[in-house]
Design a protein around this motif. Structure first.
Motif, short mmCIF file in Angstrom:
data_model
loop_
_atom_site.label_atom_id
_atom_site.label_comp_id
_atom_site.label_asym_id
_atom_site.label_seq_id
_atom_site.Cartn_x
_atom_site.Cartn_y
_atom_site.Cartn_z
N LEU A 37 1.14 7.06 -7.36
CA LEU A 37 0.67 5.69 -7.54
C LEU A 37 -0.69 5.69 -8.22
O LEU A 37 -1.49 6.61 -8.07
CB LEU A 37 0.57 4.99 -6.18
N GLU A 38 -0.96 4.62 -8.98
CA GLU A 38 -2.25 4.46 -9.65
C GLU A 38 -2.84 3.11 -9.28
O GLU A 38 -2.11 2.14 -9.06
CB GLU A 38 -2.09 4.57 -11.17
N TYR A 39 -4.16 3.07 -9.23
CA TYR A 39 -4.82 1.80 -8.92
C TYR A 39 -4.53 0.78 -10.01
O TYR A 39 -4.67 1.08 -11.21
CB TYR A 39 -6.32 1.98 -8.74
N GLU A 40 -4.16 -0.41 -9.61
CA GLU A 40 -3.89 -1.51 -10.55
C GLU A 40 -5.14 -2.37 -10.68
O GLU A 40 -5.54 -3.05 -9.74
CB GLU A 40 -2.73 -2.36 -10.03
N PRO A 41 -5.82 -2.32 -11.86
CA PRO A 41 -7.05 -3.09 -12.04
C PRO A 41 -6.88 -4.56 -11.71
O PRO A 41 -5.86 -5.18 -12.00
CB PRO A 41 -7.37 -2.90 -13.53
N GLY A 42 -7.90 -5.11 -11.05
CA GLY A 42 -7.90 -6.52 -10.70
C GLY A 42 -7.18 -6.85 -9.42
O GLY A 42 -7.04 -8.03 -9.08
N THR A 43 -6.68 -5.82 -8.72
CA THR A 43 -5.96 -6.06 -7.48
C THR A 43 -6.57 -5.20 -6.36
O THR A 43 -7.55 -4.49 -6.57
CB THR A 43 -4.47 -5.70 -7.63
N THR A 44 -5.97 -5.25 -5.22
CA THR A 44 -6.32 -4.36 -4.12
C THR A 44 -5.09 -3.53 -3.76
O THR A 44 -4.78 -3.31 -2.59
CB THR A 44 -6.80 -5.15 -2.89
N LEU A 46 -2.23 -0.17 -5.10
CA LEU A 46 -1.80 0.93 -5.95
C LEU A 46 -0.40 0.60 -6.45
O LEU A 46 0.43 0.07 -5.71
CB LEU A 46 -1.77 2.24 -5.15
N LYS A 47 -0.15 0.92 -7.73
CA LYS A 47 1.13 0.56 -8.33
C LYS A 47 1.78 1.78 -8.96
O LYS A 47 1.11 2.61 -9.57
CB LYS A 47 0.92 -0.53 -9.40
N CYS A 48 3.08 1.88 -8.81
CA CYS A 48 3.83 2.98 -9.42
C CYS A 48 4.07 2.65 -10.90
O CYS A 48 4.63 1.60 -11.22
CB CYS A 48 5.16 3.18 -8.71
N PRO A 49 3.66 3.53 -11.82
CA PRO A 49 3.87 3.25 -13.25
C PRO A 49 5.32 3.37 -13.68
O PRO A 49 5.67 3.01 -14.81
CB PRO A 49 3.00 4.32 -13.93
N TYR A 50 6.19 3.85 -12.78
CA TYR A 50 7.60 4.07 -13.14
C TYR A 50 8.53 3.00 -12.56
O TYR A 50 9.33 2.41 -13.29
CB TYR A 50 8.05 5.46 -12.67
N ASN A 55 1.58 -0.46 -3.25
CA ASN A 55 1.07 -0.21 -1.90
C ASN A 55 -0.29 -0.89 -1.78
O ASN A 55 -1.19 -0.64 -2.60
CB ASN A 55 0.90 1.30 -1.65
N GLU A 56 -0.46 -1.74 -0.81
CA GLU A 56 -1.73 -2.40 -0.59
C GLU A 56 -2.76 -1.39 -0.10
O GLU A 56 -2.45 -0.52 0.73
CB GLU A 56 -1.57 -3.53 0.43
N ILE A 57 -3.97 -1.47 -0.62
CA ILE A 57 -5.04 -0.58 -0.18
C ILE A 57 -5.59 -1.08 1.15
O ILE A 57 -5.97 -2.25 1.28
CB ILE A 57 -6.18 -0.52 -1.23
N ALA A 58 -5.59 -0.21 2.15
CA ALA A 58 -6.09 -0.59 3.46
C ALA A 58 -7.58 -0.92 3.38
O ALA A 58 -8.34 -0.29 2.63
CB ALA A 58 -5.86 0.54 4.46
N LYS A 59 -8.00 -1.90 4.13
CA LYS A 59 -9.40 -2.30 4.14
C LYS A 59 -10.24 -1.18 4.74
O LYS A 59 -9.91 -0.62 5.78
CB LYS A 59 -9.59 -3.59 4.94
N ASP A 264 -8.46 5.63 -3.13
CA ASP A 264 -7.41 4.80 -3.75
C ASP A 264 -7.85 4.22 -5.08
O ASP A 264 -7.07 4.18 -6.04
CB ASP A 264 -7.03 3.66 -2.81
N TYR A 265 -9.08 3.74 -5.16
CA TYR A 265 -9.56 3.05 -6.37
C TYR A 265 -9.69 4.01 -7.56
O TYR A 265 -9.75 3.57 -8.70
CB TYR A 265 -10.90 2.38 -6.11
#
Length: 384
Positions: A37-44, A46-50, A55-59, A264-265
């Motif tokens: 997974l890679e961090y998706e800019p502008g969100t909180t 991680l997103k799979c590029p495939y 996956n939401e990043i835990a606080k 994660d970030y």
């Protein structure tokens, strides 16, 4: 001593180090397909590029806080307060970055030079906070194309870069911020304007005449005193890999939106090791404080003009943060020279190096001279 880059599973966990999550011990496998997974800019998240799974990043349990400067320096002297990191140095531009996992060579994000992935081990202070990417890669590419199109007198070969998807590297740039209270004792002079009437002789119609005029003078008097200033979040970039003028021009940064460091970030991005240490960074911060302190002294002296003869500054209550700032970096070569293009990945601010076409400049100058000559001829003809 240099050691080969270890596979991802063998690299020790950074837990807040300069290494990105992808080259540290942390892994973020997709729950659906197993890809990284890679961090998706502008969100909180991680997103799979495939497969696109998120996956939401835990606080984070930690908070963004200031650290005591003097205490940290003592820990550094004792060899504490740091962590082991593996970095790779580019021989072309001297940047020190972490390598992607399981590779033997990759391109330097700062200059595009191929790097053989031989790492060296070093100790570094952990970053405790960062600004996550919010500008997406596609937007940064759009900004690059728009920036290139607007370049005046750029070579045509460079202009063609606007028509392609220039490779952009997502990079976290190291930085320090400092809080400080200062007490400055000064001596100097206060200048107050006053006016005197002077007589002088002027020739009028060939005859001397006595006239008067008001002349401004300055009355100087001694001054001394003590002034206090409070500084908050003085930002000092800790990288020497990017041209200083470009990197500093990316400001302002929304430091009020810093988040606690989490691996994660950094997943999918690269982070640079700091090249300006904690103590040297504070010396740079002093340079930022100096004009403010001097301005405060001048206000305290008062009058119309001020002179500062001596200034003794005491620095107290010093705290700092070590943080990471997100930047999209593009390096392109033109006639064997590397030019860099930067995007503030929070605000979209664009800064870049560029070459000039002296042929276009020469033609423009000749065209301007020709136009000026035509205008002169038209004016001359009209006055005949």
């Amino acid at each position: 001593m240099s050691t080969p880059i270890k596979p991802e599973s063998e690299v020790p966990s950074t837990d807040g180090a300069v290494a990105p999550a992808e080259s540290g011990g942390a892994r973020f496998p997709c729950r659906q397909c197993g890809a990284k997974l890679e961090y998706e800019p502008g969100t909180t998240a991680l997103k799979c590029p495939y497969c696109g799974a998120e996956n939401e990043i835990a606080k984070a349990a930690a908070t963004v806080e200031e650290l005591d400067f003097a205490a940290e320096l003592k820990e550094l002297e004792a060899g504490a307060g740091t962590q082991e990191t593996l970095t790779v140095k580019c021989q072309a531009c001297a940047a020190e970055v972490t390598a992607p996992p399981d590779v033997t060579a990759f391109s330097c994000p700062f200059c595009g030079t191929n790097i053989v992935a031989t790492a060296r081990s070093s100790k570094a202070i952990k970053p405790r906070s960062l600004l996550p990417f919010s500008v997406k890669r596609e937007k940064a590419q759009e900004l690059f194309r728009g920036w290139v199109r607007k370049l005046w007198f750029a070579p045509s070969a460079v202009k063609k870069l606007a028509a392609i998807d220039q490779k952009l590297a997502g990079l976290y740039m190291p930085a320090w911020t400092y809080d400080c209270r200062t007490r400055a004792a000064y001596t100097g002079q206060r200048g107050d304007y006053y006016w005197v009437t002077e007589t002088y002789t002027a020739m009028v119609n060939g005859k001397p005449q006595v006239r008067t005029r008001q002349v401004r003078k300055i009355r100087w008097s001694s001054a001394s005193g003590v002034v206090a200033n409070t500084f908050d979040d003085l930002l000092v970039l800790a990288s020497r890999s990017l041209p200083e003028k470009l990197a500093t021009s990316l400001a302002p940064w929304d430091l009020e939106d810093l988040v606690p460091y989490q691996d994660d970030y950094l997943s999918g991005f690269t982070a640079e090791s700091y090249q300006v240490g904690l103590a040297d960074g504070f010396e740079a911060a002093k340079g930022l404080m100096d004009p403010v302190i001097r301005s405060t002294v001048c206000r305290d002296i008062g009058g119309d003009e001020q002179r500062i003869a001596s200034l003794a500054v005491q620095y107290g209550s010093i705290t700092f943060k070590h943080l990471l700032l997100p930047v999209w970096v593009s390096a392109y070569r033109f006639k064997e020279r590397v030019y860099r293009f930067l995007v503030n990945a929070r605000t979209g601010e664009v800064q870049g190096d560029r070459p000039y076409s002296w042929v276009k400049i020469t033609l423009a100058v000749l065209g301007g001279l020709a136009l000026a000559g035509v205008i002169v001829m038209i004016v001359a003809a009209a006055n005949r």
